[in-house]
Design a protein around this motif. Structure first.
Motif, mmCIF file in Angstrom:
data_model
loop_
_atom_site.group_PDB
_atom_site.id
_atom_site.type_symbol
_atom_site.label_atom_id
_atom_site.label_comp_id
_atom_site.label_asym_id
_atom_site.label_seq_id
_atom_site.Cartn_x
_atom_site.Cartn_y
_atom_site.Cartn_z
ATOM 1 N N THR A 54 0.847 -1.193 0.000
ATOM 2 C CA THR A 54 0.000 0.000 0.000
ATOM 3 C C THR A 54 0.879 1.237 0.000
ATOM 4 N N GLN A 55 0.302 2.367 -0.341
ATOM 5 C CA GLN A 55 1.024 3.634 -0.331
ATOM 6 C C GLN A 55 0.566 4.463 0.856
ATOM 7 N N LEU A 56 1.488 4.775 1.750
ATOM 8 C CA LEU A 56 1.172 5.539 2.938
ATOM 9 C C LEU A 56 1.203 7.039 2.647
ATOM 10 N N PRO A 57 0.472 7.824 3.399
ATOM 11 C CA PRO A 57 0.512 9.280 3.222
ATOM 12 C C PRO A 57 1.931 9.814 3.362
ATOM 13 N N GLY A 58 2.325 10.667 2.424
ATOM 14 C CA GLY A 58 3.660 11.236 2.453
ATOM 15 C C GLY A 58 4.689 10.434 1.693
ATOM 16 N N GLN A 61 5.451 6.139 -3.288
ATOM 17 C CA GLN A 61 5.212 4.866 -3.958
ATOM 18 C C GLN A 61 4.620 3.848 -2.992
ATOM 19 N N ALA A 62 4.045 2.808 -3.560
ATOM 20 C CA ALA A 62 3.485 1.734 -2.736
ATOM 21 C C ALA A 62 4.609 0.839 -2.228
ATOM 22 N N ARG A 63 4.481 0.404 -0.964
ATOM 23 C CA ARG A 63 5.502 -0.457 -0.374
ATOM 24 C C ARG A 63 4.829 -1.589 0.412
ATOM 25 N N LYS A 64 5.599 -2.653 0.645
ATOM 26 C CA LYS A 64 5.114 -3.759 1.456
ATOM 27 C C LYS A 64 5.228 -3.376 2.921
ATOM 28 N N VAL A 65 4.125 -3.467 3.652
ATOM 29 C CA VAL A 65 4.106 -3.066 5.057
ATOM 30 C C VAL A 65 3.452 -4.152 5.907
ATOM 31 N N MET A 66 3.784 -4.151 7.202
ATOM 32 C CA MET A 66 3.162 -5.076 8.149
ATOM 33 C C MET A 66 1.894 -4.449 8.721
ATOM 34 N N ALA A 67 0.830 -5.232 8.765
ATOM 35 C CA ALA A 67 -0.418 -4.796 9.393
ATOM 36 C C ALA A 67 -0.800 -5.821 10.458
ATOM 37 N N VAL A 68 -1.327 -5.333 11.585
ATOM 38 C CA VAL A 68 -1.720 -6.225 12.679
ATOM 39 C C VAL A 68 -3.182 -5.998 13.025
ATOM 40 N N SER A 69 -3.813 -7.009 13.574
ATOM 41 C CA SER A 69 -5.215 -6.884 13.971
ATOM 42 C C SER A 69 -5.344 -5.883 15.123
ATOM 43 N N LEU A 70 -6.572 -5.398 15.344
ATOM 44 C CA LEU A 70 -6.789 -4.465 16.436
ATOM 45 C C LEU A 70 -6.440 -5.099 17.786
#
Length: 221
Positions: A54-58, A61-70
Motif C-alpha cells: 500500500t502507499q502511505l501518506p507522504g 510509492q506503494a511499499r510492502k508493510v506489516m499490518a496487525v489486527s486491532l
C-alpha cells in the motif's frame, strides 16, 4: 485509511473486511526501532499479522508493510514500558496505551452504548486487560533480572534472560546466533564470557548487559 487520534492519526487498512493497523509509523512515532519490533511480532505465534502492499501518506510509492489486527495492536501497546522509551516519547506512549484501543473501536464499530460494567468481549475485553498485561509484563521482567543477579553482577545476564527482559525472540537458533556475536564482541575487547552452572543446560555463558544489547542490535540488522 487514517483514524484520527491525538494530533495525528493511526494508519489502518481493511483486509478481508477486517480493520488492521499499519504498525511501523506508530512504532517510529513512539520512538521505537522498527526492526526489533517487526522481528518480535513475526516470531509471536499468538499475533495476528499480515503483509500488504500500500502507499502511505507522504510516500511517493506503494511499499510492502506489516499490518496487525486491532487485538494484536492493543496487546502490543500493553507490553510497552514507558520507562524504556525516550523521555520525549513517554507521554505519547501512555496516551496510546490508555486511549488508542477505544478510538479504533469507536471508529470502526461505533461508540459503546451499553453500561460500562456490562461483560465485554473481543477488543473491548482486551482494552480492560491492558493494565493487568502491563503489570504482569513488568513483574516478569523484574523477576528475570533478579534471577540473573543471584550468581553475581546484576548487570550480567544470559542471552535467554536478556531476551525475555527486552521482548526479543527466545528460540534457540536465534539465541545461539546472539551468543556467538556476544562472545566475539568480548573477545574483541580482550575479555571472555563468565560461566554459570544451569540445572538444565549445564555450563552457560553470562554476558555484560551492554555486550548483549549490542549483540542483539547487530543480529536484528
Amino acid at each position: 485509511m487514517a483514524v484520527p487520534f491525538l494530533e495525528g492519526s493511526i494508519p489502518c487498512v481493511e483486509v478481508d473486511g477486517e480493520p488492521m493497523v499499519i504498525l511501523r509509523p506508530i512504532a517510529e512515532l513512539l520512538g521505537l526501532a522498527w526492526s526489533p519490533q517487526r522481528a518480535k511480532l513475526s516470531a509471536d505465534q499468538t499475533a495476528c499479522v499480515t503483509f500488504i502492499v500500500t502507499q502511505l501518506p507522504g510516500d511517493d510509492q506503494a511499499r510492502k508493510v506489516m499490518a496487525v489486527s486491532l487485538e494484536t495492536f492493543t496487546v502490543w501497546l500493553a507490553r510497552l514500558q514507558p520507562s524504556r522509551v525516550a523521555p520525549e516519547a513517554r507521554d505519547t506512549v501512555i496516551a496510546y496505551q490508555r486511549e488508542a484501543a477505544r478510538a479504533l473501536r469507536e471508529h470502526f464499530f461505533g461508540a459503546r452504548t451499553e453500561p460500562v460494567r456490562k461483560p465485554a468481549s473481543g477488543i473491548a475485553l482486551l482494552e480492560e486487560m491492558v493494565a493487568e498485561l502491563r503489570a504482569q509484563h513488568e513483574r516478569t521482567a523484574v523477576l528475570e533480572a533478579k534471577v540473573e543477579a543471584i550468581e553475581g553482577d546484576y548487570r550480567s545476564f544470559t542471552a535467554l534472560a536478556f531476551a525475555k527482559l527486552h521482548d526479543y525472540p527466545t528460540n534457540r537458533p536465534y539465541l545461539a546466533k546472539v551468543g556467538r556475536r556476544a562472545t566475539q564482541i568480548m573477545r574483541d575487547r580482550g575479555e571472555t564470557p563468565h560461566k554459570r552452572q544451569d540445572a538444565t543446560f549445564g555450563q552457560i555463558n553470562v554476558y555484560p548487559s551492554d555486550v548483549l544489547e549490542l549483540a542483539f542490535e547487530e543480529v536484528e540488522q
